[in-house]
Motif scaffolding. Structure first.
Motif, PDB file in Angstrom:
ATOM      1  N   THR A 542       0.876  -1.275   0.283  1.00 45.56           N
ATOM      2  CA  THR A 542      -0.155   0.168  -0.160  1.00 45.56           C
ATOM      3  C   THR A 542       0.976   1.346  -0.232  1.00 45.56           C
ATOM      4  N   ASN A 544       0.323   5.189   0.746  1.00 47.20           N
ATOM      5  CA  ASN A 544      -0.347   6.451   1.463  1.00 47.20           C
ATOM      6  C   ASN A 544       0.508   7.633   0.943  1.00 47.20           C
ATOM      7  N   MET A 546       0.817  11.611   2.487  1.00 50.04           N
ATOM      8  CA  MET A 546       0.573  13.249   3.622  1.00 50.04           C
ATOM      9  C   MET A 546       0.893  14.378   2.172  1.00 50.04           C
ATOM     10  N   SER A 588       3.986  17.445  -5.867  1.00 53.02           N
ATOM     11  CA  SER A 588       5.695  17.657  -5.922  1.00 53.02           C
ATOM     12  C   SER A 588       5.856  16.774  -4.955  1.00 53.02           C
ATOM     13  N   ASN A 597       7.225   0.464   6.140  1.00 55.39           N
ATOM     14  CA  ASN A 597       6.919  -0.053   7.212  1.00 55.39           C
ATOM     15  C   ASN A 597       8.012  -1.076   5.943  1.00 55.39           C
ATOM     16  N   GLU A 599       9.399  -5.686   6.061  1.00 52.28           N
ATOM     17  CA  GLU A 599       9.928  -6.586   6.008  1.00 52.28           C
ATOM     18  C   GLU A 599      11.030  -7.410   5.886  1.00 52.28           C
ATOM     19  N   GLU A 601      13.619 -10.421   5.437  1.00 54.60           N
ATOM     20  CA  GLU A 601      14.249 -11.689   6.209  1.00 54.60           C
ATOM     21  C   GLU A 601      15.403 -12.062   5.350  1.00 54.60           C
TER      22      GLU A 601
ATOM     23  N   MET B   1      19.091 -12.221   1.122  1.00 51.00           N
ATOM     24  CA  MET B   1      18.104 -11.051   1.673  1.00 51.00           C
ATOM     25  C   MET B   1      17.259 -10.797   1.049  1.00 51.00           C
ATOM     26  N   LYS B   2      15.738 -11.020   1.907  1.00 45.84           N
ATOM     27  CA  LYS B   2      14.493 -10.501   0.961  1.00 45.84           C
ATOM     28  C   LYS B   2      13.947  -9.175   1.739  1.00 45.84           C
ATOM     29  N   VAL B   3      13.991  -7.939   0.686  1.00 44.11           N
ATOM     30  CA  VAL B   3      13.225  -7.094   1.210  1.00 44.11           C
ATOM     31  C   VAL B   3      11.778  -6.794   0.719  1.00 44.11           C
ATOM     32  N   THR B   4      10.108  -6.934   2.015  1.00 43.40           N
ATOM     33  CA  THR B   4       9.403  -6.706   1.074  1.00 43.40           C
ATOM     34  C   THR B   4       8.386  -5.667   1.809  1.00 43.40           C
ATOM     35  N   VAL B   5       8.628  -4.535   1.103  1.00 44.01           N
ATOM     36  CA  VAL B   5       7.753  -3.327   1.622  1.00 44.01           C
ATOM     37  C   VAL B   5       6.537  -3.806   1.941  1.00 44.01           C
ATOM     38  N   LYS B   6       6.095  -3.424   2.680  1.00 46.68           N
ATOM     39  CA  LYS B   6       4.543  -3.981   3.292  1.00 46.68           C
ATOM     40  C   LYS B   6       3.894  -2.048   2.717  1.00 46.68           C
ATOM     41  N   SER B   7       4.385  -1.427   3.107  1.00 44.13           N
ATOM     42  CA  SER B   7       3.190  -0.130   2.944  1.00 44.13           C
ATOM     43  C   SER B   7       4.128   1.200   2.745  1.00 44.13           C
ATOM     44  N   TRP B   8       4.507   1.914   2.010  1.00 46.18           N
ATOM     45  CA  TRP B   8       5.507   3.152   1.674  1.00 46.18           C
ATOM     46  C   TRP B   8       4.249   4.477   1.896  1.00 46.18           C
ATOM     47  N   THR B   9       4.356   5.595   3.100  1.00 47.60           N
ATOM     48  CA  THR B   9       3.822   6.559   3.178  1.00 47.60           C
ATOM     49  C   THR B   9       4.873   7.947   2.700  1.00 47.60           C
ATOM     50  N   GLY B  10       4.357   8.338   1.842  1.00 52.15           N
ATOM     51  CA  GLY B  10       5.294   9.368   0.986  1.00 52.15           C
ATOM     52  C   GLY B  10       4.913  10.977   1.563  1.00 52.15           C
ATOM     53  N   VAL B  11       5.343  11.717   1.431  1.00 47.61           N
ATOM     54  CA  VAL B  11       5.066  13.294   1.500  1.00 47.61           C
ATOM     55  C   VAL B  11       5.009  13.754   0.696  1.00 47.61           C
ATOM     56  N   ALA B  12       3.657  14.570  -0.064  1.00 47.90           N
ATOM     57  CA  ALA B  12       4.366  15.465  -1.042  1.00 47.90           C
ATOM     58  C   ALA B  12       3.760  16.912  -0.832  1.00 47.90           C
TER      59      ALA B  12
END
Lengths: 776, 84
Positions: A542, A544, A546, A588, A597, A599, A601, B1-12
């Motif tokens: 996901t 999101n 701001m 922008s 967030n 994870e 492994e 190693m494995k990186v999984t992005v679960k959520s990304w909160t950006g600022v605009a």
């Protein structure tokens, strides 16, 4: 008239018999009847005045040569109090006896004097007896040895020990020695001491020597007692008022000692003995002043602690308030407290929040102590000056203003202020309760100002401008809003409303918009999530956003960061969706802001982390390729090498990346075992925290620099026209031409700093105090 | 190693897509609001005229009310709202 020589001889021997002093002895068994005869003879000869004067002269000589020296000869320095006690006792006894021996002769002298009829004063007294007493006193005191007080002191010390003991018999307990006379209980001679003490005092009183001889010692002694009693009773306890106890103690214990001394053992003075009553009363006045004085002194020494413990220590403050009215220690209080504050508070070892807490309690306690605020103003001046020099003062104040829960007195204060402003606009001045300002008040300051200042405004006044505070609050708010995912907007709005009451609507308008941005972005976010394209993308993760109104937020630190492709795709889709939602508007992105967030492994371990976009990006690159040199990272991430080097420590501390050779980083693969993870747990916390607390906002200093940039074009213009100018000319001209622009109150100091930075970057040349443009 | 992005909160930050930065009438940035408003964005939108000049809506409406003729304050052409 002529007398026979023999007759005269007989007369003279008779006179000598009546007044043996003429032969330098005092013993005589001359009876009253016999004296009648002799008196007749003297009167018959008409020499009564001459005889009287002669006798007086001889008495004076005798006293001077015999009585006084023998009295004082007892006053030798002794080590033990017990010996001193005995010596003093015997001295007084001997003196008393010696004086008593005079009594027969004095009686005869009185008769003789009465027959003189010349009403000449005898040693400035009316009658012979008091004249004689006067003479004894005068003679004794004229021969006062240097260290006579030693013995008197030991005498009283012994007796007071006994008295003291009488008053607290309960705690004698199992002691083998009697705490009164320090002898073993079996042969305690307290009773004896008391008896001797009273007798001696009675004798001294009769000789009217008590006050002269022992007054000083007694006063010292009692004062010492009072001091130690105060120390014992009050030291370190601030939660009770002691004044009442002390006064009763003085009234009962101390005064009863005194009365007993003055009245020779009886606990009540006879009501018609005016002299004694007066003496006691005077003594009492002196002592009660002394009591207040020493109590106040003690409290003043402890005032800093009292203040720190305020409001628990309010009784102590009340006490001081009462005492200050009775003693003249106001200036001492100011001075001492000021130096206590300076030594204990105003040094680099104390955290700013602690200083602020102390400052707040000081304000409260001193407000209570002195409602006019004069003491407060004087005492806290150094604190204010010091706080002004600390960088983080504003930040601390603002954060404690908005902090919730325990220890945030300022937040409470803010709420209280809001409650107060509701009601009391019509507080009329009570003219009949008006009091003039204390003498040490600064006459240039309006007293009502001083009274009206509340704690928050006093804190704000440290800097003298609201604006600085509001700006700092804005920055803090911005940090908080961006740092937290689920922010409690309601709470923030409440505080904002409270702050608005104090600082005014217009100042905090920006913050209002900021809060609205956050709640709006939640809504927009929800709308955009329904977009088809986003929905597909969101299957992976996901995204999101701001969405902020840039004009209303404090300027962000300018940092570049190239995000990974997949993230960019997300953002592009998001932007498109936003554009569809809000016509003619676009987004922008600030790639370095926000949080991620992820994870990770590694081996059989899973790490769930919330990190900054920077860190996320970096670890994602390392996922693609396990070895990177710093230059390569710089190429893909578009981040300056220095920043990279600093920030890569986060992953190093997590044990995921190590620096193989200088500037060359390698991923620590899970196959190496989980050793690195475990070892780094503590470090991780520390670094994470560090990372979070770093403000994303441009620092106040940077902001100011930006504002000053407005002047630069003016300055360049000036210098091209006028070639070279000194600092103050530039300042003056700027004031003249550029004062309309916003944020242009620029002090000489600031301008100098600004110009110096320009000199450093070779945009200016400083030569002999004149600024010039460099020749191109 | 494995990186999984679960959520990304950006600022605009949002901004208006316009051919200028400031409103020609109130001289405030478009991304801010007109002097009468408190909140930018939806509460103080921009409007475009047929002449392609754009202003805060409150500003241009005020201007038009105060003028006998409905002209764009920038180019003096007749003002028409461009509803794109």
């Amino acid at each position: 008239m002529s007398y026979k020589k023999e007759d005269l001889k007989i007369y003279w021997s008779k006179i000598n018999y009546a007044f043996p002093i003429l032969n330098d002895t005092i013993f005589s068994d001359c009876g009253n009847a016999e004296y009648e005869e002799i008196q007749q003879i003297i009167v018959g000869l008409g020499i009564q005045i001459k005889i009287r004067d002669l006798v007086l002269l001889h008495i004076e000589k005798y006293l001077r040569q015999h009585v006084a020296p023998s009295f004082w000869s007892k006053f030798v320095k002794v080590e033990e109090d017990e010996k001193g006690f005995q010596l003093f006792k015997s001295a007084v006894n001997d003196l008393y006896d010696a004086v008593a021996n005079f009594s027969g002769m004095l009686q005869r002298l009185t008769i003789l004097n009465n027959s003189c009829n010349d009403s000449k004063p005898i040693y400035a007294e009316k009658d012979v007896i008091s004249g004689f007493k006067q003479l004894v006193r005068a003679t004794l005191l004229s021969q006062l040895p240097l260290d006579f007080q030693v013995i008197i002191e030991s005498f009283y010390k012994v007796s007071f020990n006994v008295f003291d003991n009488e008053y607290d018999k309960e705690d004698m307990g199992e002691d083998v020695t009697c705490s009164g006379c320090l002898n073993e209980c079996s042969d305690c001679n307290c009773m004896y001491i008391v008896k001797v003490f009273h007798e001696t005092n009675k004798k001294l009183m009769e000789l009217q020597l008590l006050e002269r001889l022992t007054g000083q010692v007694l006063t010292n002694f009692i004062q010492m007692r009072i001091e130690s009693h105060i120390q014992k009773l009050c030291n370190g306890t601030f939660d009770k008022s002691h004044i009442g106890f002390l006064e009763t103690w003085l009234d009962t214990t101390v005064m009863s000692w005194l009365t007993r001394i003055y009245c020779g053992g009886s606990s009540k003075p006879s009501p018609d003995d005016k002299n004694t009553l007066n003496a006691i009363l005077k003594f009492k006045q002196k002592l009660s002043y002394f009591l207040y004085h020493s109590y106040t002194k003690l409290r003043i020494d402890e005032l800093f602690n009292i203040i720190i413990e305020y409001p628990d220590s309010q009784p102590a403050v009340d006490d001081i308030k009462i005492c200050l009215e009775k003693t003249d220690l106001r200036s001492t209080l100011c001075k001492n407290l000021q130096s206590a504050l300076e030594t204990r508070l105003l040094h680099p070892g104390v955290n700013t929040p602690d200083i602020l807490t102390a400052y707040v309690t000081t304000i409260r306690a001193l407000r209570h102590l002195d409602p006019s605020g004069v003491i407060l103003e004087t005492v806290t001046k150094p604190v204010r000056n010091y706080l002004r020099n600390r960088d983080d003062t504003v930040r601390s104040v603002v954060s404690s203003l908005t902090e919730e829960g325990a220890g945030s007195e300022l937040a409470e204060e803010l709420v209280k202020f809001a409650a107060e402003t509701d009601g009391d606009s019509d507080k009329d001045e009570a003219w009949d309760e008006w009091n003039p300002d204390p003498v040490d008040a600064d006459p240039t300051v309006d007293s009502s100002d001083r009274r009206a200042n509340d704690i928050i405004s006093m804190l704000v006044n440290v800097y003298g401008s609201k604006e600085l505070f509001v700006n700092e609050y804005r920055t803090l708010l911005a940090d908080r809003l961006l740092a937290q995912n689920a922010i409690n907007t309601e709470k923030e709005i409440r505080y904002l409303e409270l702050l608005k009451l104090r600082f005014g609507e217009s100042q905090l308008h920006y913050c209002e918009v900021m809060l609205k941005d956050i709640s709006d972005s939640k809504r927009i976010n929800a709308l955009i999530q329904q977009d088809k394209e986003i929905e597909i993308l969101n299957k992976k993760f996901t995204s999101n956003a701001m969405i902020l109104s840039a004009q209303f937020w404090p300027p962000f630190k300018d940092e570049s960061l190239e995000l990974p492709e997949q993230i960019k795709r997300h953002f592009e889709a998001y932007t498109k969706s936003f554009e569809g939602l809000k016509g003619n508007r676009t987004l922008s992105w600030k790639p370095h802001l926000g949080n991620v967030n992820i994870e990770i492994e590694i081996g059989d371990k899973k790490l769930d982390l919330t990190v900054s976009p920077f860190n996320a990006t970096m670890i994602m690159y390392f996922q693609d390729k396990p070895e990177w040199s710093i230059d390569e990272l710089h190429q893909v991430m578009k981040v300056p090498v220095t920043v990279l080097r600093r920030k890569i420590t986060y992953w190093q501390s997590m044990g995921l990346i190590t620096e193989k050779t200088t500037d060359h980083f390698v991923l620590v693969d899970g196959s190496d075992g989980n050793k690195p993870n475990v070892a780094s747990n503590q470090v991780q916390e520390m670094i994470c925290e560090d990372d979070e607390t770093e403000s994303v906002m441009a620092s106040a200093h940077d902001q100011r620099e930006g504002e000053l940039q407005v002047f630069w074009s003016y300055i360049v213009g000036m210098l091209t026209n006028l070639d070279s100018l000194p600092l103050d000319r530039i300042h003056q001209m700027l004031k003249m031409f550029a004062s309309q622009a916003p944020g242009t109150e620029c002090s000489l100091q600031e301008l100098r700093q600004f110009l110096d930075t320009k000199v450093r970057t070779h945009q200016l040349v400083l030569q002999g105090g004149m600024y010039k443009l460099p020749k191109t | 190693m494995k990186v999984t992005v679960k959520s990304w909160t950006g600022v605009a930050t949002w901004r208006w897509v316009a051919n200028d930065d400031n409103c020609g009438i109130c001289r405030m940035p478009f991304d801010s609001c007109c002097p009468d408003c408190k909140l930018p964005g939806d509460d103080c939108p921009l409007v475009w005229g047929a002449c392609s000049h754009c202003f805060h809506i409150h500003c241009i409406v005020k201007w038009l009310h105060s003028q006998p003729q409905q002209q764009c304050p920038m180019c003096r052409q007749d003002w028409k709202f461009n509803n794109k």
